[in-house]
Motif scaffolding. Sequence first.
Motif, PDB file in Angstrom:
ATOM      1  N   LYS A 277       0.828  -1.214   0.000  1.00 44.75           N
ATOM      2  CA  LYS A 277       0.000   0.000   0.000  1.00 44.75           C
ATOM      3  C   LYS A 277       0.858   1.259   0.000  1.00 44.75           C
ATOM      4  N   THR A 278       1.922   1.248   0.838  1.00 42.55           N
ATOM      5  CA  THR A 278       2.684   2.487   0.979  1.00 42.55           C
ATOM      6  C   THR A 278       3.599   2.756  -0.205  1.00 42.55           C
TER       7      THR A 278
ATOM      8  N   PRO B 246       3.860   1.144  -3.684  1.00 43.82           N
ATOM      9  CA  PRO B 246       3.459   0.127  -4.666  1.00 43.82           C
ATOM     10  C   PRO B 246       4.554  -0.196  -5.694  1.00 43.82           C
TER      11      PRO B 246
ATOM     12  N   SER C 109      -0.367  -3.689   7.515  1.00 41.50           N
ATOM     13  CA  SER C 109      -0.525  -2.239   7.433  1.00 41.50           C
ATOM     14  C   SER C 109       0.658  -1.556   8.111  1.00 41.50           C
TER      15      SER C 109
END
Lengths: 489, 219
Positions: free
Chosen positions: A369-370, A372, A438
């Motif tokens: 997510k952070t 890609p 996450s």
Amino acid sequence: MIHGIEIVVLIPAAAALLCGLSRDERALSWITILAAGACLAAAAWTFWPVFSTGTALEYGMWYVDGLSALFLILTAAVTFAVALYSHGYLRFERAAGGLTLRAEKTYYISLNLFVTAMLCVFLVSSLGMIWIIIEATTLVSTFLVGFYRDEGSTEASWKYLIICSVGITLALLGISLLYASAIGVIGSVSSALDWPVLMSVAADLDPVLLKTAMALVIIGFGTKAGFAPMHTWLPDAHSQAPTPVSALLSAALLNCALYSIIRFYMISEIAIPGFASTLLLIFGIASVFVASMFILNAKELKRMLAYSSVEHIGLIAVGLGIGTTWSVFAALFMVVAHSLTKPILFFCAGNIIQGYGTKEMSAVRGLGKTMPYTAAMLTVGSLAIVGMPPFAVFTGEIALLYSAVSAGMWWLTILLVVLLIIIFAGFTGRVFPMLSGSAEAEVTEPEGPIRAAPLAILAVAMTAMGLFAPESVADGFRMIAESMIGGLA
Amino acid sequence: MDLIIYENIIDICAICMLVITVMAVMSTYMRKLIQLFAIHSLFLAVLAFVVAFYTDNSHIYITFTLTLVLKVLLIPRFLDYTVERIHVDKEVRSPISTPGSLLICTVLIFAGYLVADPMTESLTTLGRNCLAISLSIVFIGLYMMASRANALSESIGLLLTENGLFLGTMTISYGMPLIVEFGVFFDIIIAVVIIGIFAYRINRTFNSIDTSYMRRLRD
């Protein structure tokens, strides 16, 4: 008249000089990028014909044949990627504070001198000169390894300096024994250490002296190449150096030492067949074994990548040790595959370390997510380095296993397969958890096309090489392998 | 003079170098270590001079001059300067006792003779006894590097090892091609300067040049 060879060496040397004169931070990286690009172009233009036709280029103190041409072009290519990546990497450090103009200058001057020295290794004819230049690479790169001046990097650079100097001292003893046996045949002439001269009289060299010489040379240069159990400097230096330097150490410096070993190996296999190859086989297996054990327990990303370099150097040594045309072909292919793939992973590691501010793999989560782009590249690079198809390392490893089987070494094949599976499990088991989950902190992808470009270029190159190695490239490899093994028949 | 006398002088120099190496392993003061290194190099220089005189080979005279200027004069001076700059002339503790070290040295000298034995047959040069001594010095130098926990004594170990190596090249092949010798000397002088820089940096980072504090990096 200045030939292509001098131009290739002079470009990075001139860049080092220009960096010394420059007073602007931004100019430093641009000088280096332009020089690395020009150097790559000059190297490809001068040495591609040598590589594809196999005719040696020889005058003065220089000697370039297919083997050296391969290493030269490869080193120039890796340098270009590293120069591009350094630009964004150091810009981040500068923005984060704590990077003076003086430090940056030291970095770029050392980097360019380091590259000059590494290119020279592949160009000179005299084995004595090769020794001198290999020692010079250690001396210059000590400053790069110790760049951050904190406890870790000071320790790593001291270890690097001392362990490699000791190794290389043993290699010098080996070279002097080789010289002693050479002057027994051709008399005390200054060309008695030139590689072509030595090759032409190799069959007459004194076998007793040569055996000791070879053992010392393989241990000595093997220290620098990262053979276990002399590899102890390697993970420290690779993990403590600034990340672009780690990539250069792994993808270019190890090749220098490997190349020197190959030169001696070729002489020794004519005079005392089977001696050097057995030693290489032993060191190779030891390296793959040690690397697999450490990869299984790795905590820091860059240390794990360093051990993966030990593994690949080990596999290459095994390829040389088996000693058939196929296995040498595989070894050379692995050299290129490893040097194109490993920098991708180091560059990803650099992005992650700067983004998350930690080297520990367990503290990095949610990469998908952070970051890609980095996550995608890390996935591709990891799959490639552990030997998944369709990437280049896979082709190399399959060729190596095939050559082991066709040489009748079943035990070796089984052992290698087991170790490669362990490494696969260890490596992917550490890397892939970083992608999901996450992130605790706010982390973003480092921006800028120059930062992203080297990753993409290398990824395309190594995938293309795995999917369809062009005919001319494969022919070049085959020719070198045949000339190396042709001497044995 | 005939051959026997040359051979005797060479052997005496080589043996003196070996004895000094053993003394260096046992000595614990930095300045004394540096002095021992200078004397070690002086014997090497004398040996080079005798070999040059005997073989009438001009390039060995150059090696002799370089050894004298660099290793007997400049490098010890530079090391003294480094010691002064970081204020360490204290006793450096050695993890292995003196008798223990002596015993290990004896074993290493035997090892030197053992390794050299099969090769002496192949050598035709005048100092063929020296190969064993040269190897012993190399081994003892390496042992010294491994057993000491002090950045400066580690580097003296390295320099002694290198001297042993030069003893070897001088006596088995009358040195190396001149350009190679120049390069090797150049590398050594740069290495010593870099070692000096890093010894200073280690001292500043760890407040000591005791390398046993540097145990942070491990798996």
